[in-house]
Design a protein around this motif. Structure first.
Motif, PDB file in Angstrom:
ATOM      1  N   GLY A 246      11.323   1.434 -14.940  1.00  0.00           N
ATOM      2  CA  GLY A 246      10.425   1.591 -13.901  1.00  0.00           C
ATOM      3  C   GLY A 246       9.685   3.030 -13.726  1.00  0.00           C
ATOM      4  N   THR A 247      10.139   3.751 -14.544  1.00  0.00           N
ATOM      5  CA  THR A 247       9.484   5.125 -14.574  1.00  0.00           C
ATOM      6  C   THR A 247       8.475   5.262 -15.705  1.00  0.00           C
ATOM      7  N   VAL A 248       8.058   4.378 -16.474  1.00  0.00           N
ATOM      8  CA  VAL A 248       7.145   4.396 -17.457  1.00  0.00           C
ATOM      9  C   VAL A 248       5.622   4.465 -16.849  1.00  0.00           C
ATOM     10  N   GLY A 249       5.055   5.313 -17.238  1.00  0.00           N
ATOM     11  CA  GLY A 249       3.547   5.535 -16.476  1.00  0.00           C
ATOM     12  C   GLY A 249       3.462   5.818 -15.035  1.00  0.00           C
ATOM     13  N   LYS A 250       4.649   6.132 -14.387  1.00  0.00           N
ATOM     14  CA  LYS A 250       4.782   6.511 -13.042  1.00  0.00           C
ATOM     15  C   LYS A 250       5.418   7.851 -12.956  1.00  0.00           C
ATOM     16  N   LYS A 251       5.132   8.486 -11.966  1.00  0.00           N
ATOM     17  CA  LYS A 251       5.991   9.896 -11.349  1.00  0.00           C
ATOM     18  C   LYS A 251       7.368   9.456 -11.357  1.00  0.00           C
ATOM     19  N   VAL A 252       8.262  10.280 -12.152  1.00  0.00           N
ATOM     20  CA  VAL A 252      10.009   9.992 -11.496  1.00  0.00           C
ATOM     21  C   VAL A 252      10.000  10.314 -10.220  1.00  0.00           C
ATOM     22  N   VAL A 253      10.598   9.408  -9.608  1.00  0.00           N
ATOM     23  CA  VAL A 253      11.268   9.731  -8.113  1.00  0.00           C
ATOM     24  C   VAL A 253      12.703   9.395  -8.167  1.00  0.00           C
ATOM     25  N   TYR A 254      13.207  10.660  -7.943  1.00  0.00           N
ATOM     26  CA  TYR A 254      14.738  10.661  -8.061  1.00  0.00           C
ATOM     27  C   TYR A 254      15.494   9.861  -7.047  1.00  0.00           C
ATOM     28  N   THR A 255      14.993   9.722  -5.835  1.00  0.00           N
ATOM     29  CA  THR A 255      15.533   8.938  -4.856  1.00  0.00           C
ATOM     30  C   THR A 255      15.382   7.448  -5.191  1.00  0.00           C
ATOM     31  N   SER A 256      14.480   7.074  -5.878  1.00  0.00           N
ATOM     32  CA  SER A 256      14.353   5.339  -6.381  1.00  0.00           C
ATOM     33  C   SER A 256      15.374   5.264  -7.271  1.00  0.00           C
ATOM     34  N   LEU A 257      15.454   6.389  -8.385  1.00  0.00           N
ATOM     35  CA  LEU A 257      16.655   6.094  -9.355  1.00  0.00           C
ATOM     36  C   LEU A 257      17.979   5.770  -8.990  1.00  0.00           C
ATOM     37  N   LEU A 258      18.315   6.535  -8.018  1.00  0.00           N
ATOM     38  CA  LEU A 258      19.661   6.511  -7.454  1.00  0.00           C
ATOM     39  C   LEU A 258      19.602   6.612  -6.009  1.00  0.00           C
ATOM     40  N   PRO A 259      19.263   5.702  -5.098  1.00  0.00           N
ATOM     41  CA  PRO A 259      19.073   5.734  -3.916  1.00  0.00           C
ATOM     42  C   PRO A 259      20.486   6.205  -3.162  1.00  0.00           C
ATOM     43  N   GLY A 260      20.298   7.058  -2.277  1.00  0.00           N
ATOM     44  CA  GLY A 260      21.438   7.827  -1.426  1.00  0.00           C
ATOM     45  C   GLY A 260      22.254   8.763  -2.236  1.00  0.00           C
ATOM     46  N   ALA A 261      21.958   8.898  -3.204  1.00  0.00           N
ATOM     47  CA  ALA A 261      22.660  10.299  -4.274  1.00  0.00           C
ATOM     48  C   ALA A 261      21.726  11.379  -3.727  1.00  0.00           C
ATOM     49  N   LYS A 262      22.534  12.557  -4.083  1.00  0.00           N
ATOM     50  CA  LYS A 262      22.095  13.922  -4.131  1.00  0.00           C
ATOM     51  C   LYS A 262      21.045  14.017  -5.457  1.00  0.00           C
TER      52      LYS A 262
END
Length: 460
Positions: A246-262
């Motif tokens: 889901g990151t290909v061609g899109k800005k990497v959003v850390y909260t979307s990769l691992l919701p709720g984690a630091k």
């Protein structure tokens, strides 16, 4: 299968001041097969040692006296090691201290060609206390089969030769040739470039069997997670890995990769994926000049996966569904087209340079803009847009070109080649530049086509 990296190995082997070479690349990209084929084609005697499978050789390489090491290997393997022997140290990440010994092969036994290879090598080096022998070894970074290598594997040698020799001055590409080349682009998008997938498809002529191999490779990457040294819970690593597509061609959003984690934990996991060379961050650059890395912003990145076939497997897309509805290949906002171009732009760089790509973006309310990729070609920047169909709007490209005062840009699409003088459509602008529209299958020829004399224009 013929790999272009073999030509680089031949150059390395024939150098007067040859250094031990380390092949770096993700699992399953064909490092071991490449070395075996190279040794056979060069008529070299191959002594292959695997540090994961044979722990007895760890002790043999515990001494810095490489002449003694060679003598022991000769006794153990009952052979004579000469200048015609290629010493291949495979899976060297299992014994990272051996890397420091490579300097002594360079200093004391330069006549013996030495190649080492390893996956997850970055993890081993991170905890390695010995000094890496800088200046006494060299690297070669490997990726999956490119589209042109894929054509060679498929036996389409005439089409491959045509693409490699085609010049824009030759005129339009015949429609029948264009359609055939695009057909193979679609097949490559379905299969990807992992060697085992291609070999299975060629042997079985079965998309289903090839699909099974892709999912097997994904599982192999998952099984490697326990080698990430327990620095992060495997469950979290699994979760991030499953969302990489889901990151290909899109800005990497850390909260979307691992919701709720630091965020720092998610960053750490993403760094691990980068070290494993499964994931490549495409960093933002303000692109004010050369080199692009000087203007890099590590806090802003888009994603790019190792291979387009693995991307589809990771996203749960089956080859059967894609084959039935080939329009899916160019849907989803052009993600697959952007992955296809991105992974090939990475491989355009010389093998001895760690691959890295950049993009440009302007984030303003109601006036944002983004350019898919920027590469450095000679002494100038070459901006690149990717369109999933034959045409598309170019507002972001117009803005970038006017800001940077560049003369040349490239758009990849499903269209046949076009060279045109483009006028910016921005209000109040009369800026003009040359736009090369190239079909996806010419990505590996882009610099040769745009700068046929090797001349790169300067900004105006």
């Amino acid at each position: 299968m013929k790999r272009t990296y073999e030509s680089y190995l031949e150059e390395w082997y024939n150098r007067v001041n040859r250094k031990p070479l380390i092949l770096r690349g993700a699992r399953q990209v064909g490092k071991t097969t490449l070395v075996r084929q190279f040794a056979e084609n060069q008529g070299l005697d191959l002594l292959e040692l695997n540090f994961e499978e044979d722990h007895a050789i760890h002790e043999i390489f515990s001494s810095p006296d490489v002449k003694s090491v060679i003598q022991t290997l000769e006794l153990v393997h009952d052979l004579k090691i000469t200048a015609n022997t290629l010493l291949f140290l495979d899976e060297i990440q299992a014994a990272p201290q051996v890397i420091s010994l490579l300097r002594y092969f360079f200093e004391r036994l330069p006549e013996i060609p030495v190649i080492a290879a390893g996956s997850l090598l970055e993890f081993a080096l991170e905890e390695f206390t010995h000094a890496v022998p800088v200046g006494r070894i060299e690297f070669c970074y490997m990726g999956p089969l490119s589209f042109e290598e894929f054509l060679s594997a498929m036996g389409r040698h005439q089409l491959l030769a045509f693409l490699q020799q085609y010049k824009l001055s030759d005129g339009p590409i015949p429609e029948a040739v264009h359609l055939k080349a695009m057909e193979y682009v679609r097949t490559y998008m379905l299969l990807g470039g992992m060697p085992q997938v291609i070999q299975t498809y060629l042997a079985e002529n079965s998309l289903k069997e090839a699909d099974a191999v892709k999912y097997s490779i994904i599982q192999t990457f998952r099984e490697d997670f326990h080698k990430y040294h327990g620095r992060v819970a495997i469950k979290m690593i699994q979760e991030v890995f499953g969302r990489l597509g889901g990151t290909v061609g899109k800005k990497v959003v850390y909260t979307s990769l691992l919701p709720g984690a630091k965020i720092e934990r998610t960053k750490k996991i993403l760094t691990m994926m980068t070290q494993a060379q499964v994931f490549s961050p495409v960093y933002h650059s303000s692109a004010k000049g050369i080199p692009l890395a000087a203007e890099m912003n590590r806090k802003r990145a888009k994603g790019l996966l190792l291979d387009i076939g693995l991307l589809q497997a990771l996203n749960g897309l089956s080859l059967a569904a894609l084959r039935i509805n080939e329009d899916l290949l160019f849907s989803n906002q052009g993600v697959l087209a952007e992955q296809f171009i991105g992974q090939h732009l990475l491989m355009l760089q010389p093998p001895y340079i760690r691959p890295q790509l950049y993009y440009w973006a302007r984030e303003k309310a109601r006036s944002s803009a983004e350019l898919d990729y920027i590469i450095q070609s000679g002494n100038t920047l070459l901006p690149i847009e990717v369109k999933s169909g034959p045409t598309g709007r170019l507002r972001s490209l117009h803005l970038f070109m006017e800001q940077k005062r560049l003369e040349t840009a490239v758009r990849f699409s499903t269209h046949t080649p076009i060279i045109e003088q483009v006028s910016s459509s921005l209000p109040g602008s009369d800026y003009r530049y040359t736009l090369y529209t190239l079909p996806l299958y010419l990505v590996e020829e882009v610099e040769r086509l745009v700068f046929p004399a090797g001349f790169s224009s300067q900004p105006r």
